[in-house]
Write a protein that holds these residues in place. Structure first.
Motif, PDB file in Angstrom:
ATOM      1  N   LEU A 177       0.891  -1.348   0.129  1.00 50.35           N
ATOM      2  CA  LEU A 177       0.086   0.156  -0.118  1.00 50.35           C
ATOM      3  C   LEU A 177       0.888   1.240   0.085  1.00 50.35           C
ATOM      4  CD1 LEU A 177      -2.940  -0.878   2.590  1.00 50.35           C
ATOM      5  CD2 LEU A 177      -3.149  -0.638   0.218  1.00 50.35           C
ATOM      6  N   ALA A 178       2.025   1.193   0.775  1.00 45.60           N
ATOM      7  CA  ALA A 178       2.775   2.384   0.987  1.00 45.60           C
ATOM      8  C   ALA A 178       3.192   2.734  -0.456  1.00 45.60           C
ATOM      9  CB  ALA A 178       3.989   2.208   2.060  1.00 45.60           C
ATOM     10  N   SER A 179       3.606   1.682  -1.288  1.00 40.84           N
ATOM     11  CA  SER A 179       4.207   1.947  -2.513  1.00 40.84           C
ATOM     12  C   SER A 179       3.377   2.107  -3.924  1.00 40.84           C
ATOM     13  CB  SER A 179       5.418   1.238  -2.919  1.00 40.84           C
ATOM     14  OG  SER A 179       4.821  -0.143  -2.623  1.00 40.84           O
ATOM     15  N   ALA A 180       2.123   1.948  -3.550  1.00 39.36           N
ATOM     16  CA  ALA A 180       1.204   1.734  -4.737  1.00 39.36           C
ATOM     17  C   ALA A 180       0.936   3.162  -5.569  1.00 39.36           C
ATOM     18  CB  ALA A 180      -0.199   1.292  -4.123  1.00 39.36           C
ATOM     19  N   ARG A 181       0.817   2.876  -6.701  1.00 40.00           N
ATOM     20  CA  ARG A 181       0.544   3.955  -7.586  1.00 40.00           C
ATOM     21  C   ARG A 181      -1.066   4.319  -7.385  1.00 40.00           C
ATOM     22  NH1 ARG A 181      -1.601   4.635 -12.730  1.00 40.00           N
ATOM     23  NH2 ARG A 181      -2.532   2.621 -12.505  1.00 40.00           N
ATOM     24  N   ARG A 182      -1.662   3.368  -7.187  1.00 41.19           N
ATOM     25  CA  ARG A 182      -3.205   3.443  -7.069  1.00 41.19           C
ATOM     26  C   ARG A 182      -3.582   2.487  -6.283  1.00 41.19           C
ATOM     27  NH1 ARG A 182      -7.145   3.220 -12.435  1.00 41.19           N
ATOM     28  NH2 ARG A 182      -8.871   2.376 -11.053  1.00 41.19           N
ATOM     29  N   LEU A 203      -6.468   8.447   1.657  1.00 39.60           N
ATOM     30  CA  LEU A 203      -6.289   9.925   0.935  1.00 39.60           C
ATOM     31  C   LEU A 203      -5.887  11.012   1.639  1.00 39.60           C
ATOM     32  CD1 LEU A 203      -9.960   9.677  -1.009  1.00 39.60           C
ATOM     33  CD2 LEU A 203      -7.754   9.894  -1.940  1.00 39.60           C
ATOM     34  N   ARG A 204      -6.213  10.939   3.181  1.00 36.74           N
ATOM     35  CA  ARG A 204      -5.799  11.953   3.939  1.00 36.74           C
ATOM     36  C   ARG A 204      -4.220  12.072   4.142  1.00 36.74           C
ATOM     37  NH1 ARG A 204      -9.754  13.712   8.773  1.00 36.74           N
ATOM     38  NH2 ARG A 204      -8.081  15.421   8.482  1.00 36.74           N
ATOM     39  N   ILE A 205      -3.442  11.115   3.838  1.00 44.22           N
ATOM     40  CA  ILE A 205      -2.014  10.940   3.828  1.00 44.22           C
ATOM     41  C   ILE A 205      -1.450  10.911   2.469  1.00 44.22           C
ATOM     42  CG2 ILE A 205      -1.944   9.863   5.944  1.00 44.22           C
ATOM     43  CD1 ILE A 205      -1.475   7.183   4.736  1.00 44.22           C
ATOM     44  N   GLY A 206      -2.207  11.219   1.565  1.00 47.61           N
ATOM     45  CA  GLY A 206      -1.732  11.723   0.136  1.00 47.61           C
ATOM     46  C   GLY A 206      -1.712  10.636  -0.793  1.00 47.61           C
ATOM     47  N   LEU A 207      -2.212   9.322  -0.453  1.00 46.12           N
ATOM     48  CA  LEU A 207      -2.294   8.223  -1.396  1.00 46.12           C
ATOM     49  C   LEU A 207      -3.480   8.260  -2.508  1.00 46.12           C
ATOM     50  CD1 LEU A 207      -1.215   5.395   0.953  1.00 46.12           C
ATOM     51  CD2 LEU A 207       0.221   6.510  -0.598  1.00 46.12           C
ATOM     52  N   ILE A 208      -3.589   7.784  -3.463  1.00 47.48           N
ATOM     53  CA  ILE A 208      -4.478   7.733  -4.487  1.00 47.48           C
ATOM     54  C   ILE A 208      -5.363   6.482  -4.007  1.00 47.48           C
ATOM     55  CG2 ILE A 208      -5.281   7.585  -6.794  1.00 47.48           C
ATOM     56  CD1 ILE A 208      -2.791   9.150  -7.537  1.00 47.48           C
ATOM     57  N   ALA A 209      -6.636   6.511  -3.632  1.00 52.54           N
ATOM     58  CA  ALA A 209      -7.419   5.543  -3.193  1.00 52.54           C
ATOM     59  C   ALA A 209      -8.756   5.586  -3.301  1.00 52.54           C
ATOM     60  CB  ALA A 209      -7.091   5.211  -1.585  1.00 52.54           C
ATOM     61  N   HIS A 210      -9.383   4.614  -3.863  1.00 50.67           N
ATOM     62  CA  HIS A 210     -10.755   4.893  -4.056  1.00 50.67           C
ATOM     63  C   HIS A 210     -11.673   3.591  -3.554  1.00 50.67           C
ATOM     64  CE1 HIS A 210     -10.076   8.560  -6.620  1.00 50.67           C
ATOM     65  NE2 HIS A 210      -9.108   7.630  -7.085  1.00 50.67           N
ATOM     66  N   ALA A 211     -12.849   3.751  -2.859  1.00 56.86           N
ATOM     67  CA  ALA A 211     -13.429   2.653  -2.589  1.00 56.86           C
ATOM     68  C   ALA A 211     -14.659   2.417  -3.540  1.00 56.86           C
ATOM     69  CB  ALA A 211     -14.092   2.809  -1.160  1.00 56.86           C
ATOM     70  N   HIS A 212     -15.257   1.132  -4.002  1.00 54.98           N
ATOM     71  CA  HIS A 212     -15.987   0.894  -4.927  1.00 54.98           C
ATOM     72  C   HIS A 212     -17.186   0.011  -4.313  1.00 54.98           C
ATOM     73  CE1 HIS A 212     -13.762   2.975  -7.931  1.00 54.98           C
ATOM     74  NE2 HIS A 212     -12.602   2.156  -7.519  1.00 54.98           N
ATOM     75  N   SER A 213     -18.293   0.311  -4.253  1.00 53.71           N
ATOM     76  CA  SER A 213     -19.513  -0.527  -3.703  1.00 53.71           C
ATOM     77  C   SER A 213     -20.420  -0.986  -4.738  1.00 53.71           C
ATOM     78  CB  SER A 213     -20.070   0.224  -2.552  1.00 53.71           C
ATOM     79  OG  SER A 213     -20.991   1.405  -3.008  1.00 53.71           O
ATOM     80  N   ASP A 214     -20.313  -0.299  -6.045  1.00 55.34           N
ATOM     81  CA  ASP A 214     -20.991  -0.677  -7.191  1.00 55.34           C
ATOM     82  C   ASP A 214     -20.065  -1.752  -7.893  1.00 55.34           C
ATOM     83  OD1 ASP A 214     -21.750  -0.566 -10.137  1.00 55.34           O
ATOM     84  OD2 ASP A 214     -23.182   0.738  -9.203  1.00 55.34           O
ATOM     85  N   PRO A 215     -20.920  -2.908  -8.085  1.00 52.65           N
ATOM     86  CA  PRO A 215     -19.944  -4.056  -8.641  1.00 52.65           C
ATOM     87  C   PRO A 215     -19.760  -3.742 -10.037  1.00 52.65           C
ATOM     88  CG  PRO A 215     -22.423  -4.786  -8.381  1.00 52.65           C
ATOM     89  CD  PRO A 215     -22.143  -3.406  -7.663  1.00 52.65           C
ATOM     90  N   HIS A 216     -20.366  -2.820 -10.851  1.00 52.18           N
ATOM     91  CA  HIS A 216     -19.892  -2.539 -12.263  1.00 52.18           C
ATOM     92  C   HIS A 216     -18.875  -1.489 -12.236  1.00 52.18           C
ATOM     93  CE1 HIS A 216     -24.477  -3.608 -14.190  1.00 52.18           C
ATOM     94  NE2 HIS A 216     -23.731  -4.906 -13.488  1.00 52.18           N
TER      95      HIS A 216
END
Length: 345
Positions: A177-182, A203-216
């Motif tokens: 996670l610490a070295s992830a591009r996304r 996100l609050r520590i500057g990483l690009i992270a997105h949560a998806h609850s819609d399966p599509h």
């Protein structure tokens, strides 16, 4: 990819043929699930305090005879610690081979190691065990009893999760996670709320992270991932199709995949490079698994977040400060005016 490679997974993501990885890893996972003589993930025996948590999480994947052995040792560790393998087999109406297979599935090299863990657990209980609190909440329970029972179960769930968490897998997940591009996070229902919590923390520590609850949306985002990215699936049952499908897609695209699950050998683990086991209180009519598992999942999320923040402190600290400063004006409540304010004074 072999099961041993999965157990010690600490690689730097690199390009590889998706078809080979997708074909090999599920077979390796399936082989491990079928061969109950193989310990689940840890190379060393788990601590005695984790025994009950492992019985609870692995129970659904056991055969009926293995479940009988597991339930017996969890219910009476002191009594079972005094039994030989043949005596425990007779006590549970099973065979010596079943007792040994159960010990190994729980993470112990053999029955002797399980007996030592049972003796240690019994000693812990005798030295300072808290009074037992039943977890069943009745419809007519007083509110004070409800609070006491829930508090007891929440505390036990947290203790079980901490005791059963594989620190090698956790450290590898933090590194990824610490070295992830996304970072993409998948969850449905109550697990989606946990995924959102992880995403906003990262996100609050500057990483690009997105949560998806819609399966599509989850799948259409997963196809964009590549080596150097991370996908996290959160599912207590480990068998939620709408969570497994995007994780499989991310897995085939070469992203590092992480699963938070209460069932270490569940289908979601087939497409996970790293599996972080969660715990949950026994499901009841008034407290479904979705409720009880959330506490455990949030503990693992916090462990991941703090670990990543430590690893990326030089960039995480300024990012946190900037987010605090950006939100500060929204936390100032205007001084109340009018008759109600004057009355309050």
């Amino acid at each position: 990819m072999s099961e041993n490679q999965k157990e010690t997974f600490t690689r730097t993501p690199a390009p590889r043929p998706a078809t080979t990885r997708a074909a090999d890893a599920p077979a390796a996972r399936a082989g491990a699930a079928a061969d109950s003589l193989t310990p689940v993930r840890s190379a060393s025996a788990p601590p005695a305090s984790a025994l009950r948590a492992r019985v609870r999480s692995l129970g659904p994947s056991m055969t009926r005879s293995m479940q009988a052995v597991a339930d017996a040792v969890a219910a009476d560790p002191a009594g079972c610690a005094r039994l030989t393998v043949s005596a425990l087999a007779e006590h549970t109406g099973t065979s010596e081979a079943t007792v040994v297979r159960t010990a190994r599935l729980l993470g112990y090299p053999g029955y002797r190691d399980l007996r030592l863990a049972l003796a240690a657990l019994a000693a812990q209980q005798e030295s300072g065990a808290a009074p037992a609190v039943t977890v069943d909440i009745a419809v007519d329970d007083p509110l004070a009893d409800v609070v006491a029972k829930l508090a007891h179960e929440e505390a036990q769930t947290l203790a079980d999760t901490a005791a059963g968490l594989d620190l090698t897998q956790l450290a590898a997940a933090v590194t990824a996670l610490a070295s992830a591009r996304r970072i993409d996070i998948y969850g449905i229902g109550a697990s989606a709320l946990v995924g959102q919590d992880l995403a906003q923390k990262l996100l609050r520590i500057g990483l690009i992270a997105h949560a998806h609850s819609d399966p599509h949306l989850a799948v259409t985002n997963a196809v964009q991932l590549r080596p150097g990215d991370v996908a996290v699936a959160i599912t207590h049952s480990g068998s939620t199709g709408d969570v497994i499908e995007p994780l499989r897609t991310a897995f085939e695209r070469g992203a590092t995949t992480i699963a938070l699950s209460g069932r270490p050998n569940a289908p979601v683990a087939h497409y996970a490079d790293l599996v972080l086991a969660t715990s949950a209180a026994r499901e009841t009519q008034l407290r479904p698994a979705a409720m009880s598992s959330r506490t455990s999942q949030l503990l693992v999320v916090d462990c991941l977040f703090v670990g990543v923040a430590q690893r990326t402190y030089e960039t995480a600290a300024p990012a946190l400060t900037a987010s605090y400063e950006a939100l500060a004006p929204r936390h100032h409540t205007p001084v109340p005016t009018g008759r109600r304010a004057a009355t309050a004074r």
